[in-house]
Every structure is written in C-alpha cells, then in structure tokens.
Design an enzyme around this catalytic site. Structure first.
Site, PDB file in Angstrom:
ATOM      1  N   GLU A 146      74.241  43.550  27.999  1.00  0.00           N
ATOM      2  CA  GLU A 146      73.651  42.355  27.385  1.00  0.00           C
ATOM      3  C   GLU A 146      73.726  41.163  28.322  1.00  0.00           C
ATOM      4  O   GLU A 146      74.742  40.948  28.994  1.00  0.00           O
ATOM      5  CB  GLU A 146      74.344  42.003  26.070  1.00  0.00           C
ATOM      6  CG  GLU A 146      73.644  40.871  25.313  1.00  0.00           C
ATOM      7  CD  GLU A 146      74.334  40.513  24.002  1.00  0.00           C
ATOM      8  OE1 GLU A 146      74.676  41.430  23.240  1.00  0.00           O
ATOM      9  OE2 GLU A 146      74.540  39.313  23.764  1.00  0.00           O
ATOM     10  N   GLU A 203      80.918  43.145  21.279  1.00  0.00           N
ATOM     11  CA  GLU A 203      81.826  42.018  21.513  1.00  0.00           C
ATOM     12  C   GLU A 203      82.920  41.858  20.446  1.00  0.00           C
ATOM     13  O   GLU A 203      82.936  40.883  19.682  1.00  0.00           O
ATOM     14  CB  GLU A 203      81.020  40.726  21.659  1.00  0.00           C
ATOM     15  CG  GLU A 203      80.128  40.745  22.883  1.00  0.00           C
ATOM     16  CD  GLU A 203      79.447  39.416  23.174  1.00  0.00           C
ATOM     17  OE1 GLU A 203      79.610  38.461  22.385  1.00  0.00           O
ATOM     18  OE2 GLU A 203      78.756  39.333  24.201  1.00  0.00           O
TER      19      GLU A 203
END
Length: 499
Positions: free
Chosen positions: A351, A247
């Site tokens: 995720e 991220e």
C-alpha cells in the site's frame, strides 16, 4: 476479404497504435493526461529489437509520456557516468505491480459512462495500457467506503451463519475485477486484506480505535477469511494471496478512525499457529499465499522475529507485506535485514498513497518511483498502490481521509485524469512483467537512482530516475553487448529495454 482487413484496421486504430497524451496543466508542478469520450493516450507493448539496438521510453516533468526513441550499443572505451549491468547476478523474482479495488475506486468507475469505464480499465490492465498484474481487494469495508461495515454485523454470530457479501462487493468490486481479469486474459493475481472484524469479535466493540480480537473469537475470525474466499470463488474469482490484516498498528492510535484489528506479535503468532494457518491449509484455498504484517517498515524485522520464532508458525507464512507511509523515517536496509532473516519468504509492498489530490504533481510521481527503486533494490518483489481511482476531492471516504490517486475522475466533466504517478508506476508495470528477475546494476553515479531486471522473454529492462533539473548523460554498459550512451532529460523517469 478486403472488408475483413478494413474492419481489423479500424478496430486496431483504437487499440493497437499509440495515442498521445492530451496534456493539461493545473499549475501544480507538472501535467495530467486527459481522457474523454474522444481521446485517451495508450502505449502498445514493446516490439523486440535485435542487437545492437535498444528502446528508450521517457516520461518527464516537461510533459513527455512514454516517449519512445531508439539507441544502440557500440564497442568503445568505457566513458564516465557508467551504469554497469550484470545479468549473471540474479536476485528476487517480481510478483507483480498494481493497485486496489476499493469501494471508492468502484464508485468512481461506476460514475462514468461505459465507454469511459472501458478506457479507464484498459489504461490499467490492457496490453495498450500499463498492464497491472497484481491487485489488492479489501475484505469488507475500509476508510474508502461510504460507511463502516463487515460481512456479519449485528448480534454475536460465532458460527458465521449470517455472513454475506455486501452490496458494495456486487456493485463496485466484483464487476470491475471481472472486467480486469478479462482484459488481462486472467493473468491478474489478486490478494485480499481485512480492515476490521465484526464489532462483536473485538475488545472495544467498534470498527476502529484501540481494539483487539477477543481470544474466544480467534477461530471465528479465521473462518471469516475462508468464508470470504469461498464467497468470491462462487462468483468465479480466485485469490493468489491474503494478508493477516491491514495495519494492526492503527489500534495503538486510539483516536484514529481507520478500521482495524490490533495485534501484537505474540497474539498474531498464536492466531496464525492455531487458527488461520490450519484453517486456510485445510480449506479449498490451501495453496494461497499467506502474508504477515501488512504494516510499516518500523516493524521490520523485530515483529517478524518474534511472531515467527516457532518453525510451525513460520511454515504457514509465505510472504511479508509492507506499507510505505513511514519509509522516510526507516531505511530500506530494514527490508534486506528482513530478507536475510527470512530468505524463504517473499516481500511485497502492499500500500502507498500521497495526501490530498494535487493534479499534475510531478514530485508525487517521483516519490513513487524513488520508493519503488529503493524497495526493489532491497528484495521487495512488487509494489501495490492504494486506490486506483478517486474523485476530484480524493474520495469518497466516510471518515474524510482524502488522498491522491494515479487516476482522478471528473464525472460531471465526463473525463478522467492520469496523474504523473500513473506513468511512474507504468515504467515498472509495463516494462517489468510478472516473472522478471532483478539483476545486478552498479554505478558510481550519485545523482540518479536505477534498478535492472531480466524479463521472462530474456529482455533486459533498466529503469532510471533523474530528479535533477538538468540533463544527465549516462553510459549503459553490458559486457555482452557494449556501451550505449543515453541522455536522461531533466526531471525524468526512463526505461531502457534491450534483448
């Protein structure tokens, strides 16, 4: 000889026959299954049935967990509520299903006695569990550690002379990864993701916040990846893949406390082309799969269009990693757009998690399977959960980022709880093994969603999610076999399996 058979019988009673769920209701819209020193539910591998028979596995809000029944195909007129299966139309290959070996997962596993550790790991990895096949391993610390750290903290060390694995790797990751590898007979793929670089590599000198990689550290950061892979290789652990980093968009939220390294598409392209790609391909890990992005759908496909506009850069990348946290705002069709732009790259969901722990929430299980079906129907080749194991508070996490998990440990009570999320994931990981291929499945039904696969053993697996408060009858139609009528119980996930 009789004593040998008697020994095998008692050995098998623990692991070969199905053990039922010990159900407990916490008044949160569903139930958990309790595992303790005396009991833990299991699900054996399905045994092949001959035509025209089929197997039906159901889990539902009412408390059924992998309840097995049988049905059969018949030659009859086409009824209403059809789901038509066409194995001749094939799409992407399934890479695997699983979760992450975070520090928090290892800490919670370590809090249990050896017997419960074994039961928990078997629940995920053994042939009488849900048979996870692809798992994520953090490179260094994450928000689900008890502290912020990298593998080379301290003064500037561009040559990485002081690079060393952390105590957390040796205590909470490597031992449990090895046990999982043993349980799967080494049929477990692993991929690794970084959260943060050492502070001295970053523009803000911190693990988190508005921080990017210093350009003069591009090669050192690529070497850091190779050092990690070498270190785990020396421990007997090989990796199937890596991502370019978890991220990077978190750096755009400067108040966020989650460790990160920020990248824009131009910076990432330059780093892949000049540093990461050559460093990996010229290392002992040249065959490893490199995945770009490891972030939300909102970056599809434009970020990749920009980052991979150069064909050499594009050639270093094998796959695209995506997270689920903004899926409610960005349609799954973006995944298909991405596939169309990069048909040679696989897409992997890497995720997902829900908020603070809610024991027994059926809705959270449905949110998992709903997202999986949408993803896989749009070219995603697998789906990886976040922490495999957390405590009753949803941690530990040193930044208080408490979340839910498919298994929750109550160490003081000497038990752990399998959440509905565990079973929703299990309807895919158990019955759609690595190497399965998505096949065409169509219907005019609007109140259920579904997806179908052809398994490596030539079986057909159809997973159907019914979020309605009533039973929904469906007719599974396969022209090579006939029609099978199945009643989907209210608020249920069902897997139909036939050969």
């Amino acid at each position: 000889m009789f004593l040998n058979y008697l020994f095998l019988y008692f050995l098998c009673t623990g692991y070969c026959r199905a053990e039922d769920c010990l159900s407990r209701d916490y008044d949160h819209g569903g139930t958990v299954c309790v595992c303790n020193s005396d009991h833990c539910d299991t699900i054996p591998r399905p045994e092949k049935v001959e035509q025209p028979q089929l197997l039906i596995y159901t889990s539902n809000k009412a408390g059924s967990r992998f309840e097995q029944t049988t049905g059969q195909f018949e030659q009859s007129d086409a009824p209403d509520n059809q789901i038509r299966i066409d194995p001749a139309q094939k799409f992407q290959t399934i890479l695997g299903w699983g979760g992450a070996f975070t520090d928090a997962a290892g800490i919670n596993l370590d809090s249990l006695n050896e017997q419960l550790q074994e039961k928990l790991l078997r629940s995920y990895f053994a042939d009488d569990g849900i048979e996870y096949s692809l798992c994520r391993v953090p490179i260094g610390g994450t928000d689900f550690s008890t502290r912020g750290y990298s593998y080379d903290d301290g003064d500037v060390d561009e040559d990485l002379v002081n690079f060393v694995l952390a105590d957390e790797d040796h205590q909470y990751k490597i031992p449990f990864i090895k046990k999982a590898l043993d349980l799967t007979e080494n049929n477990l793929r692993l991929f690794a993701s970084t959260w943060t670089a050492p502070k001295w590599m970053k523009t803000n000198g911190e693990y988190a916040g508005y921080g990017f990689l210093l350009e003069e550290m591009y090669q050192a950061w690529a070497n850091y990846f190779v050092k990690f892979l070498n270190s785990y290789q020396s421990e007997g652990i090989e990796f199937w893949g890596i991502t370019t980093g978890n991220e990077p968009s978190l750096a755009m939220a400067p108040l966020d406390q989650i460790n990160t390294v920020g990248w824009n598409s131009t910076q990432m392209a330059k780093w892949i082309l000049n540093n990461l790609g050559p460093s990996i391909r010229n290392s002992n890990h040249s065959a490893i799969n490199i995945m770009i992005l490891d972030d939300q759908r909102m970056f599809l496909p434009w970020f990749l269009d920009e980052a991979l506009s150069d064909n050499t850069t594009r050639g270093y990348i094998d796959g695209i990693a995506v997270h689920w946290y903004a899926d409610v705002f960005f349609p799954a069709s973006l995944l298909t757009d991405t596939h169309n732009n990069f048909p040679e790259k696989f897409i992997l969901a890497t995720e997902a998690c829900n908020g603070a722990v809610v024991l027994g929430s059926w809705e959270r299980g449905e949110s998992y399977s709903n997202d999986i079906i949408q993803d896989v129907s749009n070219w995603v080749g697998g789906w990886i959960d976040w922490n495999m194991v957390l405590d009753l508070g949803g941690g530990p996490t040193y930044i208080n980022n408490f979340v839910d998990s498919p298994i929750i440990v109550n160490a003081t009570g000497g038990e752990f709880y399998k959440q509905p999320m565990f079973y929703h994931l299990g309807h895919f990981s158990k019955f759609v093994p690595m190497g399965s291929v998505r096949i065409d499945a169509r219907s005019d039904i609007t109140n259920v969603i579904f997806v179908a696969f052809q398994r490596p053993d030539d079986g057909i697996s159809v997973v159907i999610l019914n979020r309605n408060e009533e039973v929904v009858p469906v007719a599974l139609v396969d022209d090579s076999r006939g029609t099978a009528r199945v009643e989907l119980s209210e608020r249920s996930i069902t897997t139909i399996l036939y050969w």
